[in-house]
Scaffold this motif. Structure first.
Motif, PDB file in Angstrom:
ATOM      1  N   UNK A  68      20.236 -14.667  76.294  1.00 15.20           N
ATOM      2  CA  UNK A  68      21.218 -13.911  77.088  1.00 15.20           C
ATOM      3  C   UNK A  68      22.575 -13.899  76.390  1.00 15.20           C
ATOM      4  N   UNK A  69      22.981 -15.043  75.866  1.00 12.33           N
ATOM      5  CA  UNK A  69      24.251 -15.104  75.140  1.00 12.33           C
ATOM      6  C   UNK A  69      24.152 -14.392  73.796  1.00 12.33           C
ATOM      7  N   UNK A  70      23.010 -14.503  73.144  1.00 13.96           N
ATOM      8  CA  UNK A  70      22.807 -13.788  71.878  1.00 13.96           C
ATOM      9  C   UNK A  70      22.969 -12.287  72.098  1.00 13.96           C
ATOM     10  N   UNK A  71      22.472 -11.803  73.227  1.00 14.63           N
ATOM     11  CA  UNK A  71      22.571 -10.385  73.549  1.00 14.63           C
ATOM     12  C   UNK A  71      24.014  -9.945  73.782  1.00 14.63           C
ATOM     13  N   UNK A  72      24.889 -10.929  74.020  1.00 13.65           N
ATOM     14  CA  UNK A  72      26.318 -10.636  74.166  1.00 13.65           C
ATOM     15  C   UNK A  72      27.072 -10.938  72.869  1.00 13.65           C
ATOM     16  N   UNK A  73      26.328 -10.971  71.776  1.00 10.60           N
ATOM     17  CA  UNK A  73      26.873 -11.117  70.411  1.00 10.60           C
ATOM     18  C   UNK A  73      27.270 -12.541  70.045  1.00 10.60           C
TER      19      UNK A  73
END
Length: 211
Positions: A68-73
């Motif tokens: 989820x955090x990876x998806x927010x860069x």
């Protein structure tokens, strides 16, 4: 959950069984709240993604939080867990991130290696018995864990911890006035969420400034 089963949570054998293919939680499981409910807490306390902060996910399990955090860069994440079964599964599922088998009480990183450490119920899994007077094993586990987080965080870095445990029990375990400041927030439920439990976000900010 019975006392004996709570004690099991501090040992990898329990989690290896839980993360095996026969367990219904083997694919993915999020303790406490899902990302949509805790995203505002992270948005408030994480450094901007553009700064590429070094994030350490402590006891990552098979939660979606890292992705989820990876998806927010937030791409610079290291995920550790002492269950080799879950680390192998998550590495295969998300090879774009770093996954390492490691005991959070004995982190194999240099001092000041991370800007942020994240704990979503990992410390909770170490707690059993009376929290008014925890058993010696609990005290030793928590001390070792907190010592390691304090060591691997850079000056000015943050430890973000999400829990359902009441602050009056948790604060004495985490307070290190010579190491960091400690703040606690009650995490708001979604409108109409109707949650029965309160959840809390602890923010420990290590003293000093980044160089």
């Amino acid at each position: 959950m019975a006392k004996d089963s709570l004690e099991e949570l501090a040992h990898p054998a329990y989690w290896n069984t839980r993360y095996s293919g026969d367990d219904p939680d083997a694919a993915t499981y999020d303790w406490l709240r899902t990302f949509s409910k805790i995203a505002p807490f992270f948005a408030k306390h994480l450094p901007p993604a553009l700064s590429n902060p070094r994030i350490l996910q402590l006891g990552c399990g098979n939660s979606t939080l890292s992705y989820d955090l990876y998806s927010q860069s937030y791409h610079n994440q290291t995920n550790v867990d002492f269950s080799p079964i879950v680390i192998d599964a998550m590495r295969a599922k998300h090879p774009e991130m770093k996954w390492m088998v490691m005991d959070v009480r004995k982190l194999a990183f240099e001092d000041g290696s991370y800007d942020v450490a994240i704990d979503k119920a990992t410390l909770d899994a170490m707690l059993y018995g009376s929290l008014w007077d925890p058993p010696d094993e609990v005290k030793a586990n928590i001390k070792a864990y907190v010592d390691e987080i304090a060591r691997v965080l850079r000056p000015g870095g943050k430890w973000l911890y999400i829990t359902w445990r009441q602050p009056h029990f948790i604060k004495p375990l985490l307070q290190r006035p010579d190491v960091w400041t400690l703040e606690v927030e009650t995490l708001a439920d979604e409108p109409g969420g109707g949650g029965m439990l309160e959840y809390f976000g602890f923010v420990m900010t290590k003293a000093g400034e980044a160089h």
